[in-house]
Design a protein around this motif. Sequence first.
Motif, short mmCIF file in Angstrom:
data_model
loop_
_atom_site.label_atom_id
_atom_site.label_comp_id
_atom_site.label_asym_id
_atom_site.label_seq_id
_atom_site.Cartn_x
_atom_site.Cartn_y
_atom_site.Cartn_z
N MET A 27 0.70 -1.18 0.01
CA MET A 27 -0.10 0.05 -0.05
C MET A 27 1.03 1.20 0.10
N PHE A 28 2.29 1.08 0.17
CA PHE A 28 2.87 2.23 0.40
C PHE A 28 4.26 2.06 -0.82
N PRO A 29 4.61 3.01 -1.21
CA PRO A 29 5.54 3.25 -2.20
C PRO A 29 7.06 2.46 -1.60
N GLN A 30 7.85 1.88 -2.54
CA GLN A 30 9.05 1.34 -2.05
C GLN A 30 10.21 2.24 -1.42
N ARG A 31 10.00 3.62 -1.64
CA ARG A 31 10.70 4.56 -1.02
C ARG A 31 10.45 5.05 0.58
N LEU A 32 9.36 4.40 0.95
CA LEU A 32 8.66 4.63 2.45
C LEU A 32 8.54 3.35 3.21
N ARG A 33 9.23 2.20 2.47
CA ARG A 33 8.86 0.80 3.13
C ARG A 33 9.75 0.72 4.43
N ALA A 34 10.78 1.37 4.55
CA ALA A 34 11.50 1.12 5.77
C ALA A 34 10.99 1.83 6.71
N THR A 35 10.26 3.09 6.46
CA THR A 35 9.99 3.97 7.42
C THR A 35 8.44 3.36 7.87
#
Length: 440
Positions: free
Chosen positions: A147-155
């Motif tokens: 549901m979230f873009p790859q650039r935000l996954r660690a966050t």
Amino acid sequence: MGKSSPLCEQQSKLGGPGPAIRPLSRRYARGVFVLAFALALTDFIDRQMIVSTFPFLKEEWGVSDTQLGALVSVVSITVAVGALPIAHLADRWSRAKSIAVMGSVWSVAAMACAAAGNYGQLVAARAAIGVGEAGYGPAGGALLAGMFPQRLRATVAGAFQAAGPLGAVFGIVLGGLMVDRLGWRITLAFFSAPGLLLALLFLRVRDHRATGSAGVGAAEPSRRPGGVGELLRARTAVAAYLGGAMQLVVLSTLYTWLPSFLTRSYGYTDAKAGAVAAVFIVASALGTVVLGYLADRAGAVRARNKLVVPAVLALVALTLLTAGFAWAPTGPVQLCLIIAGTFTVTAAIGPVPAVVMDVVEPGIRATALGMVTLVQNLFGLAVGPVLTGWLSDAYGLPTALALMPLFCAGAAAALWCASRTYERELRTDADHGAAPVHAH
């Protein structure tokens, strides 16, 4: 939880048979995150409240300290044993529905804890709580990853994982306040009803998946016979599993032994030691979110930085914690060093599951997180408390706490190795036709 816009039918045709994936609105994705976080919070409250009831169980049933400790350990064991098969089932069926089932399991199990008539029944009910958590963590993480873009996954992964330490704080603090007034049975059952309600709400959540192919469409669950084998074929994932587990050896040590350290070295009462220990746990929760975001920001510059950042911070945590326990005298300086180290030692919690999901087929993401859960529980959370206790018996608790941060060096090495292969093994969202998050 927000409106979404349909993709054009042409995309569905280009991707083969099946309905088109509708992009998610930010509001919807954030709403699902809040729901998932709240459910995870109730899980860890249910898990940790048992500690507050120990004196009452000891008095009523005459159980030993070893038996009381087993009530905590049995949850980690069932989490480790059940994580991979239950997560694999979630990949093959539905992650959202799996969350509803797993959340219901541990909520009903919490009610069963309150109704237990003897120690054996309580152990069985506690084991069922672990079964529920074993399926929820991987399925919840995989659902949010879609549901979230790859650039935000660690966050996002770090923020989701922060429900653990926050739930532990609430469980310890609220349990201590409630058990004297309400008794141990009502205390253990208190959060089961809210947990059950939150779990059932997931029946209304859409489960967005990538196809695992070039096409765009509603993905079928992964049925590749070699799917689980891929979890071990990805060198990045294997190194990340080990690095994350070694960090958790240190973190679980701090969670378990800091109250005892404060009572023995500072002469604090049990109540004051628990309150101060809660400050350390809150620091770790903040570190999970903040440092996961830092890793994402650094990874936007160069992908491997998502692992380089926690590798470097593992060495920082080693320095801070060793200085705090080995060299600093008792007092404010020592406490500040330990708080800073507890904050920093969480740097890998968000990036590790995010990176693992980045290097495996999207259709087995929940299974991949199941492997993360298995390794972290067996080789991280289960190791720290026992090994520290053994070292404490041999050399004293301060020395044991000064030695345990050496695991951070191993974590740094493993995460650095993972960073060297990450960019080569990285699978982008574009490669798999993942459902995008709508911009508005």
